[in-house]
Design an enzyme around this catalytic site. Structure first.
Site, short mmCIF file in Angstrom:
data_model
loop_
_atom_site.label_atom_id
_atom_site.label_comp_id
_atom_site.label_asym_id
_atom_site.label_seq_id
_atom_site.Cartn_x
_atom_site.Cartn_y
_atom_site.Cartn_z
N SER A 141 38.43 29.92 8.76
CA SER A 141 39.25 31.12 8.35
C SER A 141 40.31 31.39 9.50
O SER A 141 40.35 30.85 10.58
CB SER A 141 38.43 32.55 8.52
N TYR A 154 32.55 37.45 12.83
CA TYR A 154 32.99 36.62 11.57
C TYR A 154 33.97 35.64 12.34
O TYR A 154 33.88 34.32 12.33
CB TYR A 154 33.62 37.33 10.88
#
Length: 263
Positions: A141, A154
């Site tokens: 990401s 995350y």
């Protein structure tokens, strides 16, 4: 050989394959001629696409279970042939400010997003190195490179996955195995839509904020003025596992429309 058939004769493992980016990766690889072992959790696997065709085989796999990963990889190689490609897509998201983040959510995010990448990559790398070829891609990401409010678990888990994949790439390069990461920005998946569920003004306002930026959350917008489709990310993966990328390893390819200004 045309790009459309460039993966003919190759066998790929994809995790998190039942929906979103994972499903798009399965489609992209199969369309290029690869046979694909598409894995996901039991519930997600039941939602597999009816149009997958003969090139795609589905198996249930929990990437947090190291023993299960070893069994599935061993079974795949015994019954279907040597793995040439592995794509780590399985991932989960838990959002909260750090001061409110509980231990269980932190552990769950790392169990899938980081430990899962380790389990799968280790299992396939052991076999690929012995054959002197292979390609491993981890879908990370852009949050791994830019701080995000409310997304510490995350972002940290994805940053760890990026560096793990680079370190693995260094270790196995001499054996002909390439390891790269693809780091998407906002992409139209169920995970992305879940972030808009409670947005002030509703989901459409949340979507606009992603494209236009949100200074209150210290987020730039997307210079290309669009949110990615899963297929945009899958195309980057398909390139990295192909011979067109044969001299690329330990690379982190951002697919975010310029959202991070490549910070």
């Amino acid at each position: 050989m045309t790009a459309e058939r460039e993966l003919e004769g190759r066998f790929a493992l994809v995790t998190g394959a039942a929906r979103g980016i994972g499903a798009a990766v399965v489609t992209a690889l199969a369309e290029r001629g690869a046979r694909v072992l598409a894995t996901d959790t039991a519930t997600a696997t039941a939602t597999k696409s009816a149009g997958d065709g003969d090139r795609v085989v589905h198996r249930t796999l929990d990437v947090t279970d190291a023993a299960a990963v070893e069994r599935v990889v061993a079974e795949a190689e015994d019954r279907l042939g040597p793995l040439d490609i592995a794509v780590n897509v399985a991932g989960i998201l838990r959002t909260a400010p750090v001061v409110d983040l509980d231990d269980a959510d932190w552990a769950a995010v790392f169990a899938v997003n980081t430990d899962g990448v380790f389990h799968v990559s280790r299992a396939v790398a052991r076999r690929m190195t012995g054959r002197g070829r292979g390609s491993i891609v981890t879908v990370a990401s852009n949050a791994a490179g830019v701080p995000r409010s409310g997304m510490a678990a995350y972002a940290a888990s994805k940053a760890a996955a990026v560096m793990f994949t680079k370190c693995l790439g260094l270790e196995v390069a001499a054996q002909g195995v390439r390891c790269n990461t693809v780091s998407p920005g906002s992409t139209l998946t169920d995970m992305q839509r879940s972030l808009w569920a409670d947005a002030p003004g509703g989901a459409e306002a949340g979507r606009r904020a992603v494209v236009e930026g949100d200074p209150a959350a210290y987020r730039t917008g997307i210079p290309l003025r669009r949110i990615a489709e899963p297929s945009d990310v899958a195309e980057a993966v398909a390139f990295l596992v192909s011979d067109r990328a044969r001299h690329i390893t330990m690379h982190d390819l951002y697919v975010d429309g310029g959202a991070t200004l490549r910070a």
